[in-house]
Scaffold this motif. Sequence first.
Motif, PDB file in Angstrom:
ATOM      1  N   LEU A 300       0.843  -1.190   0.000  1.00 49.11           N
ATOM      2  CA  LEU A 300       0.000   0.000   0.000  1.00 49.11           C
ATOM      3  C   LEU A 300       0.880   1.242   0.000  1.00 49.11           C
ATOM      4  O   LEU A 300       2.003   1.203   0.504  1.00 49.11           O
ATOM      5  CB  LEU A 300      -0.906   0.016   1.231  1.00 49.11           C
ATOM      6  N   ASP A 303       0.585   6.838   2.384  1.00 46.50           N
ATOM      7  CA  ASP A 303      -0.536   7.562   2.971  1.00 46.50           C
ATOM      8  C   ASP A 303      -1.700   6.648   3.360  1.00 46.50           C
ATOM      9  O   ASP A 303      -2.720   7.120   3.850  1.00 46.50           O
ATOM     10  CB  ASP A 303      -1.014   8.680   2.038  1.00 46.50           C
ATOM     11  N   GLN A 304      -1.529   5.330   3.173  1.00 43.11           N
ATOM     12  CA  GLN A 304      -2.542   4.377   3.629  1.00 43.11           C
ATOM     13  C   GLN A 304      -2.026   3.534   4.805  1.00 43.11           C
ATOM     14  O   GLN A 304      -2.412   2.378   4.983  1.00 43.11           O
ATOM     15  CB  GLN A 304      -2.989   3.479   2.475  1.00 43.11           C
ATOM     16  N   ARG A 306      -2.787   3.802   7.881  1.00 41.22           N
ATOM     17  CA  ARG A 306      -3.902   3.399   8.757  1.00 41.22           C
ATOM     18  C   ARG A 306      -4.528   2.109   8.245  1.00 41.22           C
ATOM     19  O   ARG A 306      -4.748   1.165   9.021  1.00 41.22           O
ATOM     20  CB  ARG A 306      -4.945   4.512   8.819  1.00 41.22           C
ATOM     21  N   ARG A 307      -4.818   2.044   6.963  1.00 44.98           N
ATOM     22  CA  ARG A 307      -5.411   0.843   6.385  1.00 44.98           C
ATOM     23  C   ARG A 307      -4.473  -0.349   6.533  1.00 44.98           C
ATOM     24  O   ARG A 307      -4.903  -1.472   6.837  1.00 44.98           O
ATOM     25  CB  ARG A 307      -5.727   1.097   4.905  1.00 44.98           C
TER      26      ARG A 307
END
Length: 325
Positions: A300, A303-304, A306-307
């Motif tokens: 990923l 900026d992902q 968190r995911r």
Amino acid sequence: MKAVVMRDFGGAEVLQIGERPEPVSRPGWVTVWLHAAALNWHDVLVRQGRYGSPLPHTPGADGAGVRTDTGEAVVILPSLFWGDRSDAPGPEFDILGDHLPGTYAEAVSVPEECAAAKPAGYSWAEAAALPLVGVTAYRALVTRAGLQAGESLLIIGAGGGVATMAIALASAIGAQVFVTGSSEAKLARARATGAVDGVLHTADDWPERAKAAAPGGRGFDVVLDPVGLWDRSVRTLRPGGRLVVLGANVAEQAPMDIRAFYFGQYSLLGTTMGGPADFQGLLELVEGGAVSPPVIAEALPLDQARRAHELLEAGAHIGKIVLTD
């Protein structure tokens, strides 16, 4: 530079993309412009505040990129300030991303001894996924347990990064690898990556079923427990076997049958992430060509983050989750 910045401890939502100053050059340290950063369960504990990281903070222990001073492609050893003894880290030992800014960023600064040449043929994601789980599995299996060709190994909990790396390393050494897992899919994946066989650990009698599956049905020479199930894992050993333990994400306490332990002549070996000597041994084994690259479950963008942490905590993946540039 762009970086993931935590301003509070808590759930995955505290991982926000932001800006941090670029690393400043200093003697004995190198700046690495990162192409990938791999996630580890340790990162979740940092995010939760278990290690008292300073806020605001950028987590991340694993990374791979290019040295800004030489242009060399490198992987990063997360063990900082190991010390002079090989048997255990010294009092200054720290893990990258605990108290110093980590690899969830465009660049990171590390001691020069912590930057090693990127293995030939590895992608950036595979290289980033190698150091922490690789040096941890190598220290557990080789430095601590002394695993030898022809011996049998049981890995508790197939699917995680340490487990998948341990399968690769043990197979390269010439050991017979068995696993436990929470689903048939994870057992099938482990078999596809080098395990001889596996059993589900969803039933109460899994230690007995695992022991019966060992060569000769007498139990395993070595058991690797990265989750904390010592009281059950020890039941899968052969007499005189070695239990090497390095994690507690499933259980932090384990009641032990002391008489059964000493009558069994078992060895209980604690271990953590390895140091520079372990890292060198790992890279030599990797360069020999017998170690398969880490399995990448998902890649990923930065900026992902968190995911990525949400996926890590869900635990349904097999292999490593990686953040890329």
